[in-house]
Design a protein around this motif. Structure first.
Motif, PDB file in Angstrom:
ATOM      1  N   ILE A 232     -17.725  -9.858 -19.109  1.00 23.80           N
ATOM      2  CA  ILE A 232     -16.549  -9.184 -18.556  1.00 23.80           C
ATOM      3  C   ILE A 232     -15.295 -10.000 -18.853  1.00 23.80           C
ATOM      4  O   ILE A 232     -14.260  -9.477 -19.237  1.00 23.80           O
ATOM      5  N   TYR A 233     -15.429 -11.313 -18.723  1.00 27.32           N
ATOM      6  CA  TYR A 233     -14.252 -12.165 -18.887  1.00 27.32           C
ATOM      7  C   TYR A 233     -13.862 -12.304 -20.350  1.00 27.32           C
ATOM      8  O   TYR A 233     -12.701 -12.189 -20.718  1.00 27.32           O
ATOM      9  N   GLU A 234     -14.883 -12.525 -21.169  1.00 29.55           N
ATOM     10  CA  GLU A 234     -14.569 -12.832 -22.572  1.00 29.55           C
ATOM     11  C   GLU A 234     -14.358 -11.594 -23.412  1.00 29.55           C
ATOM     12  O   GLU A 234     -13.583 -11.602 -24.350  1.00 29.55           O
ATOM     13  N   HIS A 235     -15.086 -10.545 -23.106  1.00 23.27           N
ATOM     14  CA  HIS A 235     -14.978  -9.341 -23.926  1.00 23.27           C
ATOM     15  C   HIS A 235     -14.652  -8.112 -23.095  1.00 23.27           C
ATOM     16  O   HIS A 235     -15.471  -7.199 -22.988  1.00 23.27           O
ATOM     17  N   PRO A 236     -13.474  -8.088 -22.507  1.00 24.32           N
ATOM     18  CA  PRO A 236     -13.096  -6.903 -21.702  1.00 24.32           C
ATOM     19  C   PRO A 236     -13.050  -5.663 -22.592  1.00 24.32           C
ATOM     20  O   PRO A 236     -12.585  -5.740 -23.719  1.00 24.32           O
ATOM     21  N   ARG A 237     -13.533  -4.574 -22.066  1.00 27.39           N
ATOM     22  CA  ARG A 237     -13.611  -3.354 -22.848  1.00 27.39           C
ATOM     23  C   ARG A 237     -12.290  -2.590 -22.791  1.00 27.39           C
ATOM     24  O   ARG A 237     -11.981  -1.800 -23.653  1.00 27.39           O
ATOM     25  N   ASN A 266      -9.247  -6.878 -39.212  1.00 32.93           N
ATOM     26  CA  ASN A 266      -7.964  -7.551 -39.344  1.00 32.93           C
ATOM     27  C   ASN A 266      -6.906  -6.677 -38.669  1.00 32.93           C
ATOM     28  O   ASN A 266      -6.880  -5.465 -38.871  1.00 32.93           O
ATOM     29  N   VAL A 267      -6.080  -7.277 -37.827  1.00 35.05           N
ATOM     30  CA  VAL A 267      -5.074  -6.514 -37.088  1.00 35.05           C
ATOM     31  C   VAL A 267      -3.701  -7.102 -37.358  1.00 35.05           C
ATOM     32  O   VAL A 267      -3.519  -8.315 -37.270  1.00 35.05           O
ATOM     33  N   ARG A 268      -2.753  -6.234 -37.697  1.00 31.58           N
ATOM     34  CA  ARG A 268      -1.378  -6.699 -37.928  1.00 31.58           C
ATOM     35  C   ARG A 268      -0.624  -6.704 -36.613  1.00 31.58           C
ATOM     36  O   ARG A 268      -0.525  -5.672 -35.941  1.00 31.58           O
ATOM     37  N   THR A 269      -0.123  -7.872 -36.221  1.00 27.45           N
ATOM     38  CA  THR A 269       0.583  -7.994 -34.939  1.00 27.45           C
ATOM     39  C   THR A 269       1.883  -8.742 -35.158  1.00 27.45           C
ATOM     40  O   THR A 269       2.075  -9.361 -36.207  1.00 27.45           O
ATOM     41  N   PRO A 270       2.774  -8.705 -34.158  1.00 34.64           N
ATOM     42  CA  PRO A 270       4.027  -9.473 -34.273  1.00 34.64           C
ATOM     43  C   PRO A 270       3.753 -10.965 -34.403  1.00 34.64           C
ATOM     44  O   PRO A 270       4.617 -11.721 -34.849  1.00 34.64           O
ATOM     45  N   ALA A 271       2.567 -11.421 -33.982  1.00 36.47           N
ATOM     46  CA  ALA A 271       2.237 -12.837 -34.105  1.00 36.47           C
ATOM     47  C   ALA A 271       1.488 -13.106 -35.399  1.00 36.47           C
ATOM     48  O   ALA A 271       0.801 -14.105 -35.533  1.00 36.47           O
ATOM     49  N   GLY A 272       1.591 -12.188 -36.321  1.00 37.66           N
ATOM     50  CA  GLY A 272       0.927 -12.357 -37.598  1.00 37.66           C
ATOM     51  C   GLY A 272      -0.345 -11.529 -37.674  1.00 37.66           C
ATOM     52  O   GLY A 272      -0.733 -10.863 -36.704  1.00 37.66           O
ATOM     53  N   ASP A 273      -0.997 -11.540 -38.845  1.00 32.38           N
ATOM     54  CA  ASP A 273      -2.266 -10.824 -38.984  1.00 32.38           C
ATOM     55  C   ASP A 273      -3.367 -11.630 -38.324  1.00 32.38           C
ATOM     56  O   ASP A 273      -3.501 -12.824 -38.557  1.00 32.38           O
ATOM     57  N   LEU A 274      -4.169 -10.952 -37.486  1.00 37.47           N
ATOM     58  CA  LEU A 274      -5.204 -11.664 -36.745  1.00 37.47           C
ATOM     59  C   LEU A 274      -6.560 -11.070 -37.032  1.00 37.47           C
ATOM     60  O   LEU A 274      -6.719  -9.844 -37.090  1.00 37.47           O
ATOM     61  N   LEU A 275      -7.559 -11.945 -37.167  1.00 35.49           N
ATOM     62  CA  LEU A 275      -8.945 -11.488 -37.222  1.00 35.49           C
ATOM     63  C   LEU A 275      -9.433 -11.429 -35.784  1.00 35.49           C
ATOM     64  O   LEU A 275      -9.178 -12.345 -34.992  1.00 35.49           O
ATOM     65  N   VAL A 276     -10.122 -10.345 -35.436  1.00 37.75           N
ATOM     66  CA  VAL A 276     -10.435 -10.126 -34.017  1.00 37.75           C
ATOM     67  C   VAL A 276     -11.907  -9.813 -33.798  1.00 37.75           C
ATOM     68  O   VAL A 276     -12.643  -9.483 -34.723  1.00 37.75           O
ATOM     69  N   HIS A 277     -12.271  -9.891 -32.511  1.00 38.05           N
ATOM     70  CA  HIS A 277     -13.573  -9.405 -32.065  1.00 38.05           C
ATOM     71  C   HIS A 277     -13.338  -8.027 -31.455  1.00 38.05           C
ATOM     72  O   HIS A 277     -12.321  -7.807 -30.802  1.00 38.05           O
ATOM     73  N   THR A 278     -14.273  -7.094 -31.630  1.00 41.12           N
ATOM     74  CA  THR A 278     -14.115  -5.829 -30.916  1.00 41.12           C
ATOM     75  C   THR A 278     -15.467  -5.221 -30.580  1.00 41.12           C
ATOM     76  O   THR A 278     -16.436  -5.398 -31.305  1.00 41.12           O
ATOM     77  N   ASP A 279     -15.511  -4.568 -29.415  1.00 40.03           N
ATOM     78  CA  ASP A 279     -16.706  -3.838 -29.010  1.00 40.03           C
ATOM     79  C   ASP A 279     -16.537  -2.346 -29.256  1.00 40.03           C
ATOM     80  O   ASP A 279     -17.409  -1.564 -28.927  1.00 40.03           O
ATOM     81  N   SER A 280     -15.358  -1.967 -29.743  1.00 38.42           N
ATOM     82  CA  SER A 280     -15.089  -0.536 -29.919  1.00 38.42           C
ATOM     83  C   SER A 280     -15.092  -0.181 -31.399  1.00 38.42           C
ATOM     84  O   SER A 280     -15.020  -1.043 -32.268  1.00 38.42           O
ATOM     85  N   GLU A 281     -15.190   1.108 -31.620  1.00 44.35           N
ATOM     86  CA  GLU A 281     -15.104   1.631 -32.983  1.00 44.35           C
ATOM     87  C   GLU A 281     -13.641   1.647 -33.407  1.00 44.35           C
ATOM     88  O   GLU A 281     -12.824   2.332 -32.792  1.00 44.35           O
ATOM     89  N   LEU A 282     -13.295   0.890 -34.410  1.00 46.28           N
ATOM     90  CA  LEU A 282     -11.905   0.918 -34.876  1.00 46.28           C
ATOM     91  C   LEU A 282     -11.824   1.686 -36.182  1.00 46.28           C
ATOM     92  O   LEU A 282     -12.802   1.802 -36.912  1.00 46.28           O
ATOM     93  N   LYS A 283     -10.641   2.192 -36.438  1.00 48.74           N
ATOM     94  CA  LYS A 283     -10.389   2.832 -37.728  1.00 48.74           C
ATOM     95  C   LYS A 283      -9.094   2.251 -38.272  1.00 48.74           C
ATOM     96  O   LYS A 283      -8.239   1.809 -37.497  1.00 48.74           O
ATOM     97  N   PRO A 284      -8.948   2.229 -39.572  1.00 47.02           N
ATOM     98  CA  PRO A 284      -7.683   1.739 -40.126  1.00 47.02           C
ATOM     99  C   PRO A 284      -6.505   2.552 -39.582  1.00 47.02           C
ATOM    100  O   PRO A 284      -6.654   3.752 -39.311  1.00 47.02           O
ATOM    101  N   ASP A 285      -5.377   1.862 -39.375  1.00 45.29           N
ATOM    102  CA  ASP A 285      -4.131   2.448 -38.863  1.00 45.29           C
ATOM    103  C   ASP A 285      -4.187   2.802 -37.375  1.00 45.29           C
ATOM    104  O   ASP A 285      -3.273   3.399 -36.845  1.00 45.29           O
ATOM    105  N   MET A 286      -5.283   2.448 -36.724  1.00 48.06           N
ATOM    106  CA  MET A 286      -5.383   2.719 -35.301  1.00 48.06           C
ATOM    107  C   MET A 286      -4.524   1.718 -34.539  1.00 48.06           C
ATOM    108  O   MET A 286      -4.459   0.550 -34.885  1.00 48.06           O
ATOM    109  N   ARG A 287      -3.830   2.207 -33.484  1.00 54.18           N
ATOM    110  CA  ARG A 287      -3.034   1.292 -32.665  1.00 54.18           C
ATOM    111  C   ARG A 287      -3.970   0.566 -31.711  1.00 54.18           C
ATOM    112  O   ARG A 287      -4.749   1.203 -31.000  1.00 54.18           O
TER     113      ARG A 287
END
Lengths: 376, 581
Positions: A232-237, A266-287
């Motif tokens: 719950i703490y590390e990977h909030p959904r 890979n996610v483009r953010t104001p803090a630069g491009d970040l490699l992330v962990h995710t538990d959800s289905e992502l698609k390119p261009d998704m916010r």
């Protein structure tokens, strides 16, 4: 052990439609486990607990304990609370002021259907009072006890009936901070020793993380996420879970695609491009929103060569707050302000450049939709 | 991990009925029926009676509007109405002015003897109204009044200085009698008022007078208005003063007219009922407005729930003046009336205090009273009735309150209102309604002590509600829920947790109802028959017979007994009551 299925409760309101307190609440607690319902006030956690206790009658759903159906809207079953044999500790402790400590603890044994002899009651009560270290106060007026002692007496009263289920409704919220810490250990010890299946309700995320085997985070009547404390703490959904449990940085961004080298998004953010962990289905261009805890934002004066070189960036120290056991830094990366919790040995002055590393495993990407749903 | 057995395998649960026939539903159902019966049925009969002609052996009763026509067409009705309003408004204003002044002195100033304020304001409550009126007749009647006689001998004239048999006299006596109630109401209001609201006005630079006018008075306004309405209703209902002071000189108000209509020959119950309905409409209006004001008072939210010790104003040398006012009040309300009764009780024949009369002091009157035929029965009846009705009322309303506050049964607010209906019924109207009801229903209750028991229980039910509600809202719901979770049945929870925790409130309410039951006159006077007299009836009869000396002796004994009872009850309450948490 305990199964709660599709529970719905509502309160009639003076005006307009009924207030929905719990909606479609479903969870399962294995025997001997400590299960916590966590959420802000008004999220339906107490209603859910009181429905299990039988103090509220849900509109629909089903509650089964050890194979015994204690509530089922479909089959019109409702076992009254005094026949459920659950121990409960109330937020106010509900110690009866007109009885002694002993009489308070002996009450459940005196009123139950199968009568016990006086000596058997005495023995059981003294044993449980001993377990909560109140045996020397047995003959004292219950009102003469301190807050912590009253809390232990309430626990003893719930334990003496050897309940199938122990229900705890914010039992620590009326104690001062020091005592609360101590009782937290005490409660955990007793629960683990007795192996009692326990349902715990709290709005304090620290308590939930410290005590539970599993946590169900609730918001606006619904369970948002169920899982062990660490998950719950590390990977909030959802954004709500990330925000409610602990402090976090939210960085809005757009998903780019899967990085071929690491297999991460890979996610483009104001803090630069970040490699992330995710538990959800992502698609390119998704916010998406990237959540990272302040203690996972690693800072250093020099560009480190050791460790992973992923998600490295740098910024300027904008503000810092010394808090004793750690220092909170506000680091400005471009236009984005990032909160970081660092060891006090880091003494980079305000205005200086600082290097930032965001561990990809701790950068959790949450799609907008689910954050939007959680906020609705 | 333990696997969950499928639901269908729960064997013994399959045929469990949805709602079991819990005994608590029978108890609750019984209580609701009793309350509804007591509060509503007699009222229905009263309304019915007001549209009926008198029934005689030859002529059966028929529907009619004659009662109302008779009650309203006569020009006397206007006089009656204006007398009643004048009397009630005057009484309420006088009581409110005295009560508010004393409450302010006691709560917000450093007047000496403050601890005595509360005690001395309670004592008048135990003096039965009829004795208070009689003692003031002895003090201020034009012929035998001590005040007149003293002033006359002082100035050597035969001018009548004060005449108690007048509207002013009636207002004076009733106003003094109700001042303690005003004091208690306004004390509560002052206590609930957060002094920081006044302090912040002071810090803003307001003067003492500006604070009083712009803050204190404005904040106290709902309490003042509500208290005025309560006092207005209480005094328009009062029977002793109009009957003893008004009737002899023809100043009629509603209550005395009702009494007259019943006691004229042939008795005109229909007309009395028509008057009673009118009176009822007035009291209902008063209570309705009062509850509106009290309901709105929430927006003033002077109660913060925080415990605060109000700052008191240092009056400097003025405090001797306020202490003087207080002592003067105590003399008027407690000391003078009691001394007059005591004096007259020590005489063989009633005479004003003088050296000659001092020689005739004897205890003959006390002996006469004790040997008086109906006294023994009356004392016994009063004892049984007061204890019985107080116990019944407190237990009955405890269950009613529980239903209203703790269950979610739809329509429970209605139950609360029904149980409070008797509050708008003046004692005399209640007596009339119950009389009509049981005369028509039959069942052999009329003419027995039971009809008075029913009257007392009905009449004091709202007080029981008040006491029980106040203490039950302070009981945390979780105290009962934890007992239920411990496996206790509803009945066990009620007996072992709710009632013991309500004990202080129950005891206080019980004492109060015992006292008001012993004092009760206005309902009893229509319901008693030979053999079921109560003490207030005996006093009434003695007054009618002109047995002033015996009446005084009986009164002195009664006040002393009630005083001892209150002290004893207070002591028991302190000793065995639940300790404050």
């Amino acid at each position: 052990m305990l199964t709660v299925r599709a529970l719905n409760t509502e309160y009639p309101s003076q005006r307009g439609p009924a207030v929905k307190a719990a909606q479609d609440v479903t969870f399962e607690v294995p025997a001997g486990k400590f299960f916590t319902l966590l959420g802000p006030s008004g999220c339906g956690k107490t209603t859910t607990l009181r429905s299990i206790a039988g103090l509220e009658r849900p509109v629909s759903g089903e509650i089964v304990v050890n194979g015994r159906v204690i509530f089922s809207s479909e089959r019109k079953i409702f076992v009254p609370p005094n026949q459920r044999n659950f121990g409960m500790v109330f937020q106010s402790y509900a110690i009866w002021p007109h009885m002694t400590v002993f009489a308070n603890a002996a009450f459940p044994l005196e009123v139950r259907k199968t009568k016990l002899s006086k000596s058997a009651i005495r023995e059981k009560v003294m044993r449980v009072l001993h377990a909560v270290a109140l045996d020397q106060y047995a003959d004292r007026e219950a009102t003469k006890l301190s807050g912590g002692q009253q809390q232990r007496l309430a626990l003893a009263r719930a334990l003496v009936m050897e309940p199938e289920l122990l229900l705890l409704d914010e039992p620590l919220s009326n104690l001062d901070a020091k005592l609360r810490d101590r009782m937290r250990f005490e409660l955990k010890r007793i629960q683990r020793e007795l192996g009692l299946t326990t349902i715990y309700v709290t709005h304090d995320q620290g308590e939930a993380l410290a005590l539970s085997h599993e946590i169900a985070v609730m918001n606006e009547g619904r369970i948002v996420q169920v899982g062990p404390p660490r998950t719950i703490y590390e990977h909030p959904r959802t954004k709500f879970v990330a925000d409610f449990i602990g402090t976090t940085n939210f960085i809005d961004g757009v998903a780019l695609g899967i990085d071929s080298a690491t297999g991460r998004w890979n996610v483009r953010t104001p803090a630069g491009d970040l490699l992330v962990h995710t538990d959800s289905e992502l698609k390119p261009d998704m916010r998406v929103t990237v959540s990272i805890r302040p203690e996972d934002v690693e800072l250093s004066d020099e560009a480190t060569t050791s460790g992973s070189s992923l998600n490295l960036t740098s910024g300027l120290v904008d503000q810092k707050v010394f808090l004793g056991d750690f220092v909170d830094f506000q680091v400005k990366i471009g236009d984005f302000m990032l909160l970081s919790r660092a060891h006090p040995s880091l003494r980079t002055p305000i205005g200086e450049q600082i290097h930032v590393r965001l561990n990809p495993d701790k950068c959790v990407a949450i799609p907008e939709e689910s954050s939007a749903r959680a906020a609705a | 991990m333990e696997a969950i057995r499928p639901v269908t395998e729960a064997p013994d649960m399959k045929d469990q009925p949805a709602v079991k026939a819990d005994p608590k539903w029978f108890i609750m159902g019984g209580v609701v029926s009793i309350v509804a019966w007591l509060a509503l049925i007699p009222l229905g009969f009263l309304i019915w009676q007001s549209f009926k002609t008198p029934q005689t052996a030859r002529v059966p009763s028929v529907w009619t509007l004659k009662n109302y026509i008779e009650a309203y067409s006569s020009s006397e009705t206007l006089v009656l109405f204006s007398n009643s309003v004048q009397f009630a408004a005057g009484t309420a204003v006088l009581a409110l002015v005295i009560g508010t002044g004393l409450a302010w002195m006691s709560e917000r100033t450093n007047t000496p003897f403050k601890p005595l304020f509360y005690a001395l304001s309670i004592i008048p409550l135990i003096i039965p109204g009829i004795l208070f009126v009689v003692s003031w007749i002895m003090l201020a009647s034009p012929k035998i009044g001590i005040i007149n006689l003293v002033l006359q001998s002082l100035f050597g004239t035969d001018t009548v200085y004060v005449d108690i048999y007048s509207m002013a006299g009636m207002i004076w006596v009733d106003g003094l009698h109700y001042a303690p109630i005003a004091f208690l109401l306004m004390t509560a209001a002052f206590r609930a008022m957060d002094p920081s609201l006044e302090e912040s006005a002071m810090m803003s630079g307001a003067s003492m007078f500006q604070i009083f006018r712009n803050i204190t008075l404005k904040l106290a306004w709902p309490a003042v208005a509500a208290s005025f309405l309560i006092l207005f209703v209480r005094s328009i209902e009062s029977f002793e003063v109009p009957a003893l002071l008004g009737l002899p000189v023809g100043i009629q108000v509603f209550t005395s007219s009702i009494y007259d209509a019943i006691h004229s020959y042939p008795s005109n119950i229909g007309l009395a009922a028509a008057y009673a309905i009118t009176l009822l409409v007035i009291t209902m209006g008063g209570i309705y407005m009062q509850s509106r004001i009290t309901g709105q008072a929430g927006k003033y939210s002077t109660v913060t729930g925080k415990g605060f010790r109000p700052r008191t104003i240092d009056l400097g040398r003025w405090k001797y003046l306020t202490a003087g006012i207080f002592i003067f009040y105590a003399v008027l309300v407690v000391i003078l009336p009691f001394i007059v009764l005591l004096w007259s009780s020590l005489q063989k024949y009633y005479s004003v205090p003088s050296m000659a009369a001092l020689k005739n002091v004897s205890l003959t009157a006390y002996k006469t009273v004790i040997d008086y035929p109906s006294v023994g029965t009356a004392v016994w009846n009063s004892f049984i009735l007061s204890i019985g009705s107080a116990t019944t009322v407190m237990l009955l309303t405890a269950i009613v309150c529980w239903i209203v506050l703790r269950t979610k049964i739809p329509g429970r607010w209605l139950l609360d209102n029904v149980a409070s209906v008797p509050l708008v019924l003046p004692g005399l109207v209640m007596g009339l309604a119950i009389m009509v009801c049981y005369l028509n229903i039959g069942g052999g209750i009329y003419g027995t002590i039971w009809i008075m028991f029913i009257a007392y229980v009905t009449r004091f039910m709202p007080y029981g509600m008040r006491y029980n509600t106040t203490s039950m809202v302070q009981l945390h719901k979780e105290l009962e829920e934890s007992a239920a979770m411990s496996g206790a049945s509803w009945f066990t929870v009620f007996r072992r947790v709710v009632l013991p925790l309500l004990k202080p409130g129950l005891l206080a309410g019980w004492i109060y109802i015992v006292i008001v039951s012993v004092r009760e006159l206005s309902s009893s006077i229509l319901l008693y028959s030979p053999g079921t007299e109560v003490v207030s009836i005996v006093i009434w009869e003695m007054w009618q017979n002109g047995q002033y000396v015996e009446l005084s002796a009986f009164g002195v004994m009664l006040i002393a007994t009630l005083f001892v009872f209150v002290m004893l009850a207070q002591w028991i309450g302190k000793r065995f009551g639940v300790k404050e948490t």
